[in-house]
Motif scaffolding. Sequence first.
Motif, PDB file in Angstrom:
ATOM      1  N   ARG A   2       0.831  -1.209   0.000  1.00 29.01           N
ATOM      2  CA  ARG A   2       0.000   0.000   0.000  1.00 29.01           C
ATOM      3  C   ARG A   2       0.863   1.256   0.000  1.00 29.01           C
ATOM      4  O   ARG A   2       0.574   2.231  -0.694  1.00 29.01           O
TER       5      ARG A   2
ATOM      6  N   LEU B 132       2.112   1.909  -3.425  1.00 23.05           N
ATOM      7  CA  LEU B 132       1.068   2.438  -4.320  1.00 23.05           C
ATOM      8  C   LEU B 132       0.799   3.901  -4.016  1.00 23.05           C
ATOM      9  O   LEU B 132       0.591   4.712  -4.916  1.00 23.05           O
ATOM     10  N   ARG B 133       0.826   4.239  -2.728  1.00 24.37           N
ATOM     11  CA  ARG B 133       0.634   5.647  -2.345  1.00 24.37           C
ATOM     12  C   ARG B 133       1.745   6.508  -2.909  1.00 24.37           C
ATOM     13  O   ARG B 133       1.499   7.571  -3.458  1.00 24.37           O
TER      14      ARG B 133
ATOM     15  N   LEU C   4      -3.318   4.846  -6.476  1.00 24.30           N
ATOM     16  CA  LEU C   4      -4.635   4.458  -5.974  1.00 24.30           C
ATOM     17  C   LEU C   4      -5.705   5.242  -6.731  1.00 24.30           C
ATOM     18  O   LEU C   4      -5.592   6.453  -6.887  1.00 24.30           O
ATOM     19  N   THR C   5      -6.707   4.545  -7.217  1.00 24.15           N
ATOM     20  CA  THR C   5      -7.717   5.194  -8.065  1.00 24.15           C
ATOM     21  C   THR C   5      -9.076   5.299  -7.382  1.00 24.15           C
ATOM     22  O   THR C   5      -9.951   6.003  -7.854  1.00 24.15           O
TER      23      THR C   5
ATOM     24  N   HIS D  67      -5.698  -4.068  -6.733  1.00 24.61           N
ATOM     25  CA  HIS D  67      -4.256  -4.146  -6.979  1.00 24.61           C
ATOM     26  C   HIS D  67      -3.775  -5.525  -6.515  1.00 24.61           C
ATOM     27  O   HIS D  67      -3.851  -5.832  -5.325  1.00 24.61           O
TER      28      HIS D  67
ATOM     29  N   ASN E  47      -8.839  -3.022   3.418  1.00 26.67           N
ATOM     30  CA  ASN E  47      -8.592  -2.872   1.980  1.00 26.67           C
ATOM     31  C   ASN E  47      -8.931  -4.150   1.237  1.00 26.67           C
ATOM     32  O   ASN E  47      -8.283  -4.524   0.272  1.00 26.67           O
TER      33      ASN E  47
ATOM     34  N   ASP F 297     -14.777   2.410   0.830  1.00 25.57           N
ATOM     35  CA  ASP F 297     -13.850   3.443   1.291  1.00 25.57           C
ATOM     36  C   ASP F 297     -13.948   3.668   2.795  1.00 25.57           C
ATOM     37  O   ASP F 297     -13.792   4.761   3.289  1.00 25.57           O
TER      38      ASP F 297
ATOM     39  N   THR G  76      -9.809   4.614   3.853  1.00 23.55           N
ATOM     40  CA  THR G  76      -9.119   3.991   2.726  1.00 23.55           C
ATOM     41  C   THR G  76      -9.660   4.602   1.433  1.00 23.55           C
ATOM     42  O   THR G  76     -10.686   5.271   1.437  1.00 23.55           O
ATOM     43  N   SER G  77      -8.989   4.344   0.365  1.00 24.30           N
ATOM     44  CA  SER G  77      -9.325   5.034  -0.879  1.00 24.30           C
ATOM     45  C   SER G  77     -10.436   4.372  -1.668  1.00 24.30           C
ATOM     46  O   SER G  77     -10.960   4.948  -2.612  1.00 24.30           O
TER      47      SER G  77
ATOM     48  N   ASP H 231      -9.736   1.446  -3.016  1.00 23.43           N
ATOM     49  CA  ASP H 231      -8.977   0.423  -3.733  1.00 23.43           C
ATOM     50  C   ASP H 231      -8.874  -0.813  -2.852  1.00 23.43           C
ATOM     51  O   ASP H 231      -8.909  -0.718  -1.637  1.00 23.43           O
TER      52      ASP H 231
ATOM     53  N   LEU I 106      -6.481  -4.265  -2.015  1.00 22.16           N
ATOM     54  CA  LEU I 106      -5.153  -4.833  -2.208  1.00 22.16           C
ATOM     55  C   LEU I 106      -5.196  -6.320  -1.897  1.00 22.16           C
ATOM     56  O   LEU I 106      -5.800  -6.727  -0.901  1.00 22.16           O
TER      57      LEU I 106
END
Length: 338
Positions: free
Chosen positions: A145, A148-149, A154-155, A160, A181, A187, A191-192, A194, A196
Amino acid sequence: MIPSLPSPSTAATASAASVSRREVLAAVGGAAGVATVSRARGAERPVGDAALHVRVYPTSIPLRVRLQAGVAGLRGDWTTPHREALDAVDGALEQVLEYARERSRLEDAEVRVERGAPVSLPLSTVQRPSGVVVPSLETVLDGFRERLRERDALTGSTCHLLACWAPLNYRVGYGGTLSPNARVGIDAGGTSGDALTVANLGATELWDSRAVTANMAIHETLHTFVSSDVAQSVVGSGCNHHLGTAVRTDEETLRISPMASAYAGRAEFGAGTRFHGSGCADHDRFARHDGSEGVENWEYTTTLSDATCEAVTRYLERNGLSSDDDGGSTEHDGRSSE
Ligand SMILES: [Zn+2]
């Protein structure tokens, strides 16, 4: 339960001690040569509203392993197992959409499975004052994570998949996801949205077969597109694994679909995948399980069960790509008891 990947006593340098996230980040940051990441040009561009968006990230395979294997297919970051795992994931998601479209559902959805730039993480061992330890799944996911950050990758709506190579990491096992995640589009907890997930290609390649590699890559990806509520509504069990099937094709052969992989065998060494996931062992609760009595041959098919396709379809219909639920439950496959 049956022990999972090699236990601490068989993994020569392993210890049961845990590794903190800080230690891993320090280890990564401290090894400048290792921490360098070559970006795959255009691989991490922003995406639109593709409903099923997956990025697959390889980890480097140690030179020692490449030399031992002596296989041309292990050259570069995108080895033959990595490429086949990505293709398997792509094919699985296409099956879901085909299933949905035949029923006039998810008609606008599309699949996008693409390559992410390789990720460098300490997977086998981490040095600390007390010795050398094996990172846990949580530690690996935390490091992933963070990577990715750093890349701004992250979209808010992407799964991922870390296609890692850690055959002796018994703590990661075959892989898995961890809350919050654990599912795409959720979210919760800041969290975004996304998800993982980890598939340990090194483990399936070393201990099982390419067919198991493909199935577990699909399996770990689909965990992020199925909630326990949805599984419950499809098969009457909240366990994602029960969406899978184990079908007898002759007296001695059982054909296992992705979500049942690592769970459909007998609880003994070599009966099914080399190692067995813990929990979800009640074969009567699978979408279909023809029993494993007398089975000697274990086949793995990338064809999804209808129950799996229905569950993913229903998840996307219910949640779209934004939801207020709790971020998903932890799924850890082929895990040893710690
Ligand atoms: Zn699983």
